[in-house]
Structures are given as structure tokens and as C-alpha cells.
Design an enzyme around this catalytic site. Structure first.
Site, short mmCIF file in Angstrom:
data_model
loop_
_atom_site.label_atom_id
_atom_site.label_comp_id
_atom_site.label_asym_id
_atom_site.label_seq_id
_atom_site.Cartn_x
_atom_site.Cartn_y
_atom_site.Cartn_z
N HIS A 77 0.82 -1.21 0.00
CA HIS A 77 0.00 0.00 0.00
C HIS A 77 0.86 1.26 0.00
O HIS A 77 2.01 1.25 0.42
CB HIS A 77 -0.94 -0.01 1.20
N GLU A 79 0.83 3.96 1.81
CA GLU A 79 1.31 4.43 3.11
C GLU A 79 2.56 3.66 3.54
O GLU A 79 3.54 4.26 3.99
CB GLU A 79 0.23 4.27 4.18
N CYS A 103 -5.82 1.38 5.63
CA CYS A 103 -6.30 0.10 6.15
C CYS A 103 -5.67 -0.15 7.52
O CYS A 103 -4.76 0.57 7.94
CB CYS A 103 -5.94 -1.04 5.18
N CYS A 106 -1.77 -0.70 7.46
CA CYS A 106 -1.05 0.56 7.28
C CYS A 106 -1.17 1.43 8.53
O CYS A 106 -0.23 2.14 8.89
CB CYS A 106 -1.52 1.30 6.04
#
Length: 159
Positions: A77, A79, A103, A106
Site C-alpha cells: 500500500h 502508506e 487500512c 497501514c
């Protein structure tokens, strides 16, 4: 005379997050992140994509099917990429600008890295357990969450 129509810090950093998202090869979801210090210096950027060394053309991008034939066990992801991409120094008390609310995985990385504020664009998964878990952890850890206030303002970049 000083210009008055320049973009704000929030517009600048969210803009970088949105521009970073355009690097994603994911045909469904493009997410970008920009991490910024307390004094408005960019520390790192990231977008959702496959791990370094994993050929984008050989990896699955599907959303449904057998787990190992989907993108989910493989994609990093935005992040997490931004956290891992930082070249040096601490992320303590930094802000992260993300185009999509983080999420729960993250969120853990954001908290552990010392980031103290999440400025997010979209929260389309707000009703999922993963995002509920993120918000619970952010609240417990004292990480501020702030929805970015999109405007009708347009910035055009000729590439």
C-alpha cells in the site's frame, strides 16, 4: 506585489499524494501518500504497487478469485511504501497525506513510525472492519485524523 492565488500547504501535499497515485499500475485503485515533517518538508512519497523486484507484468492484479491469483497478498500500500521509502531520519510527529483512508495494516505502520496526523481524501471503505480497526487504533494512539476538504479548484500540469 506578492501573488495571492498560490496553493495552500494542504493542497500542495494532497496534490503530491494524488499525483503519486498516478504511478500505480493497479487498474482498480490508485492510492498515493506523502509524508511531511512538522515544518512542511516532504520526507517521503509512495503509491500502491508491487514490491521492488517483482515484475508488474507477471503479478496478478485481479480483485477476485483464488487468493494467490489476486493482488491482495502482494501489493504494498501507498502508506507503507512511503514509510519504507524514507531515505533518512525519523517520522516522529509527521503528517501523512493519503488519497484513501488507511487500512488497519497501514494504520499499525503509521502509528509505529511516529506519524501523528493522517489527512485523507476518500473514506469509501469507512464501513469495513479494517477501517474501523484503523480508526480505533488511531484514537487510542493519539493520531489525529482529518478529512481533506476538496474544493472546485483545479491545478493543471502539462507533462
Amino acid at each position: 506585489m506578492k501573488r495571492t492565488d498560490y496553493i495552500t500547504w494542504d493542497e500542495y501535499f494532497m496534490g503530491i499524494s494524488l499525483l503519486s497515485a498516478q504511478r500505480s499500475k493497479d487498474s482498480n485503485t490508485q492510492v498515493g501518500a506523502c509524508i511531511v515533517s512538522e515544518d512542511n518538508k516532504i520526507l517521503s512519497v509512495g503509491y500502491n504497487g508491487m514490491p521492488t523486484g517483482c515484475d508488474d507484468d507477471e503479478m496478478p492484479w485481479e480483485r477476485e478469485g483464488d487468493y494467490l491469483e489476486t493482488k491482495y497478498p502482494f501489493v504494498c500500500h501507498a502508506e507503507l511504501n512511503a514509510i519504507l521509502n524514507r531515505s533518512t531520519g525519523s517520522l516522529k510527529n509527521a503528517r501523512i497525506y493519503v488519497s484513501l483512508f488507511p487500512c488497519n495494516e497501514c494504520a499499525k505502520a503509521i502509528i509505529q513510525s511516529g506519524i501523528k496526523e493522517v489527512v485523507y481524501g476518500d473514506d469509501k471503505y469507512a464501513d469495513t472492519d479494517g477501517v474501523r480497526a484503523s480508526k480505533r487504533m488511531f484514537d487510542m494512539a493519539g493520531v489525529k485524523m482529518r478529512k481533506y476538504g476538496f474544493s472546485d479548484r483545479t491545478v493543471t500540469i502539462k507533462l
